[in-house]
Design an enzyme around this catalytic site. Sequence first.
Site, PDB file in Angstrom:
ATOM      1  N   ASP A  21     -69.284 -24.330  18.775  1.00 38.14           N
ATOM      2  CA  ASP A  21     -69.051 -22.916  18.972  1.00 38.14           C
ATOM      3  C   ASP A  21     -67.383 -22.812  18.595  1.00 38.14           C
ATOM      4  O   ASP A  21     -66.895 -23.188  17.572  1.00 38.14           O
ATOM      5  CB  ASP A  21     -69.492 -22.221  19.905  1.00 38.14           C
ATOM      6  CG  ASP A  21     -68.766 -22.979  21.341  1.00 38.14           C
ATOM      7  OD1 ASP A  21     -68.448 -24.031  21.148  1.00 38.14           O
ATOM      8  OD2 ASP A  21     -68.803 -22.019  22.282  1.00 38.14           O
ATOM      9  N   GLY A  79     -63.248 -26.858  26.142  1.00 40.05           N
ATOM     10  CA  GLY A  79     -63.412 -25.994  27.105  1.00 40.05           C
ATOM     11  C   GLY A  79     -64.059 -26.689  28.540  1.00 40.05           C
ATOM     12  O   GLY A  79     -64.543 -27.736  28.408  1.00 40.05           O
ATOM     13  N   GLY A 105     -63.164 -26.458  22.681  1.00 42.02           N
ATOM     14  CA  GLY A 105     -62.389 -25.290  22.861  1.00 42.02           C
ATOM     15  C   GLY A 105     -60.975 -25.464  22.433  1.00 42.02           C
ATOM     16  O   GLY A 105     -60.234 -24.686  22.034  1.00 42.02           O
ATOM     17  N   GLU A 145     -70.425 -31.237  20.121  1.00 45.50           N
ATOM     18  CA  GLU A 145     -71.282 -30.499  21.076  1.00 45.50           C
ATOM     19  C   GLU A 145     -72.871 -30.935  20.867  1.00 45.50           C
ATOM     20  O   GLU A 145     -73.373 -31.053  22.046  1.00 45.50           O
ATOM     21  CB  GLU A 145     -71.352 -29.000  20.669  1.00 45.50           C
ATOM     22  CG  GLU A 145     -70.040 -28.519  21.101  1.00 45.50           C
ATOM     23  CD  GLU A 145     -68.688 -28.565  20.339  1.00 45.50           C
ATOM     24  OE1 GLU A 145     -67.537 -28.404  20.867  1.00 45.50           O
ATOM     25  OE2 GLU A 145     -68.774 -29.248  19.267  1.00 45.50           O
TER      26      GLU A 145
END
Length: 354
Positions: free
Chosen positions: A146, A66, A115, A138
């Site tokens: 996530d 992302g 992402g 992450e």
Amino acid sequence: MAEEEILFDATNGVGLITLNRPKALNALNLAKIRAMDPTMRAWAKNPTVRMVVIEGAGEKAFCAGGDVRKVYDASLADDQPTIDAFFREEYRLNRLIKTYPKPYVALLDGITMGGGVGLSVHGTLRVATERILFAMPETGIGMIPDVGGTYFLPRCEGGLGLYLALTGARLKAADSLYVGVCQYYVPSEKLEALKVALRESDATDAAGVEAVVRGFHEDPGPAPLAEVRADIDRVFGEADSVTQILDRLEAEGTEWAAKTKALLLTKSPFACLVTFQQMMAGAALDFDACMELEFRVAPRITRQPDFIEGIRAVLVDKDNAPKWSNSSLAEVDMAVVEGLFAPRLGDEITFDDI
């Protein structure tokens, strides 16, 4: 949004999505999300579209993640609405992919991280090529894994999911199949032929689409993770804490254990403790509840010092030398960790069915 950043085509029953920012490693931004979501919803209701295929342009990446640089900028500007909008709409798209009523096939030809994982792992099929590099890195930027990592990582066998979540270990083709994040291996030179075969097929359901993909599958070779699987399960399986994992690695006394411990110690202690709690919770939650948990944690953790420092080190100054807010796990304030998981009063994420 420049038109060329994401392309849509529906030919012979195949809705093709091409992430078209190769110079940015096809990073996912809010504009792409806002283009992709309504298009997929329209295709879901279009009887001439039998399946959806998603790919990344270029030879380097499917989608490297992302656009966390924009989230970083919003955090510095104290712009909570922008942060919330990005995660809310991204997670709704992840959930749309998870519940999509038609076969959804992701061609993972290159870097697939963050992402990009959310755009692929929840679909019907994932196809790896020799260029895949799959990871959830992450904890190295002060963030959590996530985009549905709360759901799919705890459901990997043994200690694999927790290992991937905490270390950000990078997987090539054979390992991506071994872990289960991909089901098939197709050399990149055969992807165009695969897309032609899907268009020429009469497949309308998952079994039919899988039969076409299976016809292109080749042996990716031995999986390196298989050689240390027993070690991973022994160290990360049924662990009570991150501290216990580090102690187990120390006790192993092997080269793999030493390298893994050294890798873990480079990650944000704060993010590792949040991620551990995230993985423990996710094992007992359904998909929607996992996404609700992430929408509580992710926007809050991006306001924490370690996320700001992690993005600075990796994407802004690019010195790859983050100075974390805590030098050890013992220094982390667990009240702050717990606070990330608190309900968002009157502002929880909601989902719209197709």
